[in-house]
Write an enzyme that holds these catalytic residues in place. Sequence first.
Site, mmCIF file in Angstrom:
data_model
loop_
_atom_site.group_PDB
_atom_site.id
_atom_site.type_symbol
_atom_site.label_atom_id
_atom_site.label_comp_id
_atom_site.label_asym_id
_atom_site.label_seq_id
_atom_site.Cartn_x
_atom_site.Cartn_y
_atom_site.Cartn_z
ATOM 1 N N ASP A 189 9.605 4.923 3.017
ATOM 2 C CA ASP A 189 10.457 3.884 2.110
ATOM 3 C C ASP A 189 10.161 4.275 0.617
ATOM 4 O O ASP A 189 9.248 4.214 0.005
ATOM 5 C CB ASP A 189 9.624 2.394 2.385
ATOM 6 C CG ASP A 189 8.233 2.357 2.272
ATOM 7 O OD1 ASP A 189 7.651 3.526 2.494
ATOM 8 O OD2 ASP A 189 7.743 1.329 1.990
ATOM 9 N N GLU A 231 -0.564 10.332 -5.506
ATOM 10 C CA GLU A 231 0.037 9.760 -4.092
ATOM 11 C C GLU A 231 1.075 10.757 -3.494
ATOM 12 O O GLU A 231 1.260 11.043 -2.235
ATOM 13 C CB GLU A 231 0.906 8.375 -4.341
ATOM 14 C CG GLU A 231 1.562 7.743 -3.135
ATOM 15 C CD GLU A 231 2.475 6.697 -3.492
ATOM 16 O OE1 GLU A 231 2.802 5.791 -2.495
ATOM 17 O OE2 GLU A 231 2.922 6.580 -4.412
ATOM 18 N N ARG A 250 11.339 -8.492 1.809
ATOM 19 C CA ARG A 250 9.910 -8.373 2.150
ATOM 20 C C ARG A 250 9.521 -9.253 0.949
ATOM 21 O O ARG A 250 9.452 -8.899 -0.117
ATOM 22 C CB ARG A 250 9.922 -6.722 1.888
ATOM 23 C CG ARG A 250 10.428 -5.771 3.084
ATOM 24 C CD ARG A 250 10.228 -4.343 2.728
ATOM 25 N NE ARG A 250 11.236 -4.050 1.242
ATOM 26 C CZ ARG A 250 10.781 -3.376 0.591
ATOM 27 N NH1 ARG A 250 9.627 -2.657 0.548
ATOM 28 N NH2 ARG A 250 11.716 -3.080 -0.379
ATOM 29 N N ASP A 268 -1.550 5.760 6.417
ATOM 30 C CA ASP A 268 -2.481 6.333 5.548
ATOM 31 C C ASP A 268 -3.832 6.719 6.312
ATOM 32 O O ASP A 268 -4.682 7.681 5.954
ATOM 33 C CB ASP A 268 -2.676 5.296 4.387
ATOM 34 C CG ASP A 268 -1.579 5.049 3.726
ATOM 35 O OD1 ASP A 268 -1.467 5.476 2.349
ATOM 36 O OD2 ASP A 268 -0.707 4.678 4.136
ATOM 37 N N GLU A 306 6.547 -8.635 -0.372
ATOM 38 C CA GLU A 306 6.004 -7.995 -1.622
ATOM 39 C C GLU A 306 6.890 -7.180 -2.536
ATOM 40 O O GLU A 306 6.570 -6.732 -3.423
ATOM 41 C CB GLU A 306 5.092 -6.629 -0.764
ATOM 42 C CG GLU A 306 5.810 -5.640 -0.371
ATOM 43 C CD GLU A 306 6.402 -5.816 1.387
ATOM 44 O OE1 GLU A 306 7.032 -4.666 1.889
ATOM 45 O OE2 GLU A 306 6.309 -7.079 1.535
ATOM 46 N N GLU A 332 10.568 2.407 -5.991
ATOM 47 C CA GLU A 332 10.663 1.230 -6.713
ATOM 48 C C GLU A 332 9.214 0.871 -7.239
ATOM 49 O O GLU A 332 9.050 -0.342 -7.603
ATOM 50 C CB GLU A 332 10.929 0.073 -5.566
ATOM 51 C CG GLU A 332 10.186 0.042 -4.200
ATOM 52 C CD GLU A 332 10.354 -0.987 -3.331
ATOM 53 O OE1 GLU A 332 11.835 -1.207 -3.188
ATOM 54 O OE2 GLU A 332 9.640 -1.631 -2.632
ATOM 55 N N GLN A 339 3.640 0.360 11.314
ATOM 56 C CA GLN A 339 3.822 1.643 10.646
ATOM 57 C C GLN A 339 3.814 2.945 11.876
ATOM 58 O O GLN A 339 3.291 2.571 13.050
ATOM 59 C CB GLN A 339 2.781 1.952 9.440
ATOM 60 C CG GLN A 339 3.506 1.838 8.358
ATOM 61 C CD GLN A 339 2.534 2.007 7.041
ATOM 62 O OE1 GLN A 339 1.319 2.411 6.991
ATOM 63 N NE2 GLN A 339 2.958 2.275 5.761
ATOM 64 N N ARG A 358 -2.039 0.019 -6.774
ATOM 65 C CA ARG A 358 -1.653 -1.105 -6.248
ATOM 66 C C ARG A 358 -1.712 -1.157 -4.865
ATOM 67 O O ARG A 358 -1.591 -2.381 -4.180
ATOM 68 C CB ARG A 358 -0.074 -0.843 -6.614
ATOM 69 C CG ARG A 358 0.995 -0.359 -5.509
ATOM 70 C CD ARG A 358 2.113 -0.124 -6.079
ATOM 71 N NE ARG A 358 3.108 -1.241 -5.952
ATOM 72 C CZ ARG A 358 3.899 -1.517 -5.039
ATOM 73 N NH1 ARG A 358 3.908 -0.759 -4.097
ATOM 74 N NH2 ARG A 358 4.838 -2.544 -5.238
ATOM 75 N N ARG A 393 5.736 -5.993 10.892
ATOM 76 C CA ARG A 393 6.328 -4.767 11.107
ATOM 77 C C ARG A 393 4.984 -3.796 11.290
ATOM 78 O O ARG A 393 3.766 -4.211 10.818
ATOM 79 C CB ARG A 393 7.005 -4.064 9.934
ATOM 80 C CG ARG A 393 6.358 -3.989 8.701
ATOM 81 C CD ARG A 393 7.312 -3.239 7.654
ATOM 82 N NE ARG A 393 6.835 -3.055 6.458
ATOM 83 C CZ ARG A 393 6.591 -3.831 5.313
ATOM 84 N NH1 ARG A 393 7.378 -5.026 5.484
ATOM 85 N NH2 ARG A 393 6.314 -3.474 4.061
ATOM 86 N N ASN A 405 1.687 -2.894 9.430
ATOM 87 C CA ASN A 405 1.746 -1.943 8.390
ATOM 88 C C ASN A 405 0.605 -1.920 7.382
ATOM 89 O O ASN A 405 -0.108 -0.896 6.870
ATOM 90 C CB ASN A 405 2.954 -2.478 7.574
ATOM 91 C CG ASN A 405 3.367 -1.594 6.304
ATOM 92 O OD1 ASN A 405 4.714 -1.418 5.938
ATOM 93 N ND2 ASN A 405 2.722 -0.986 5.689
#
Length: 599
Positions: free
Chosen positions: A338, A540, A302, A190, A304, A555, A237, A182, A235, A226
């Site tokens: 998060d 991940e 947010r 990352d 997204e 989430e 990161q 996704r 924002r 981000n």
Amino acid sequence: MAQQNLNLFSLSLLSLVTMTLTKSLSPKCSVRGPAVASTPLVTFLERVQETALGTFGEQDFDPKLYVDLSLKSNLSKTQKAFDELPRSGENGTVTVKDLKVFIATYFDDAGDDLVYYDPEDFFPEPEGFLPKVKNPEVRSWALEVHALWKNLSRKVSDGVLEHSELHTLLPLPEAVVVPGSRFREVYYWDSYWVIRGLLASKMYTTAKAIVTNLIFLVDTYGYVLNGARAYYTNRSQPPLLSAMVYEIYNRTCDVELVRKALPALLEEHAFWNSEIHKVTIQDAQGSNHNLSRYYAMWNKPRPESSTIDKESASKFSGNSEKQQFYREVASAAESGWDFSTRWMRNTSEFSTLSTTSILPVDLNVYILKMEQNIAFFANVLGHKSTMESFLEAAEARKNAINSVFWNDEMGQWLDYRLANGPICKESETWQACNQNQNAYASNFIPLWIDLFRSDAVLVENVMRSLQSSGLVHAAGIATSLINSGQQWDFPNGWAPLQHMIVEGLLRSGVKEARSLAKDIAVRWIKTNYNGYKKTGAMHEKYDVQKCGAFGGGGEYIPQTGFGWSNGVVLTFLEEFGWPEDRSIEEKHPKPLVCFKGTK
């Protein structure tokens, strides 16, 4: 004269960024929020997202999918067609068939705005690749992980460059490496571990392209976003751009990359030390220490995750309470963690998120590393006074980290909760009771910095604390000890945290610490290998209780790909190797107790 000019330039950048960030949104705290994150396209896609939830239901529903869609034609035409869809019931529900036809007619698939890219520096088996890996099974797997860079390489499509108004994806000048699944776009922190893996894969050109893209974001927005989407402009990161440049320079001695990066790094440093992020703490001796916090420039859901955020905020009755909650959520997303109990006042209640009221250990370690790296780069370029000023800043932040975060009894650095909450104040007085004494992997991140790991006695104390913390398990280091159902909590382990702690222990020079580092790295490599053999994918996050099991919670469903997991595995294999006679298969489950003193 060149030094003087750079210093004047640095000061002007600091001044410019600070000024642009101090447009008032509230009487007590100066903050500016970029309007780009709520473009008409993003706002419309949030409506589509909400309608899709009502139509398709919650099962396997990913809200991010809908804000990643690209328009086939102009927005007004698409909105008109959407508004004309037949609706029924009080909530104006659209039928599954009608909504599917509408989406297929008016949108391209999410991810179509990035096209596959064949990196010029990719070779199936690079010369000098992982010379310490002698075991043929491990070597074969490492080459498969290396090949994933080709699968994850993308280029922004011509359509985005020509008609950016039809896309939430931001145009970037160079090819990218995406995390996977996704996560169809570049992500900031990352990218550091992606780059570490690319360097192990000898893909220096690809690594430099990633840095070029992030510098482009600083030049455009004043900080690295981000991620490279319009809805992420609210924002940043964890700030690791300087660390990326340092690692590439360490391999390539590319002075031009340093020259190109330095102005962006000065601007980023100003961003993280601007009014919204900077907090002053006065210690018991009356000395003031400046530290930084996460503070997203956003007080709405947010985009997204709009449907999720609105549901979470439904517990609040007042609009101001909801706005503050949305800011806390976005700020937790800015942290990269998060979500986690680390940001909650009540660890069993998500609505008590209070990210902006917390001074985080790791954020200040990253900024300290930035200050050290800027000093190093200034020295490379011959800018002595800039070097000296940033060495001074680094020393001040080191003292602040020790004064505010260090807990001698626990042998850890602990996050500090602000007594005044998110409200800006000139300074507040340090109190021991405001340290968060829960065990989190972030409590050990300062070891990653040479200013801390060079003290052998300190390293030994921190190492013993880690061993007895309960965080070290059969398959790696847990993020926390609290099983909250959030993904940055127990039992999940994440590649970046394993890497920073292992690298800190390894480079300390303390024999026992180096041994512990190797043991943790071996466990992490094994769980990645066995997970890959079971599922055919890199994950991940992983469940540290059981070798080969991937993590869950949070989430969205567990994702594969996966950029930073690939990068850390290749980095560990490059550093530690794998002897021919050491087994990699996990035939029997390991006990959870892996070190003497571990709970």
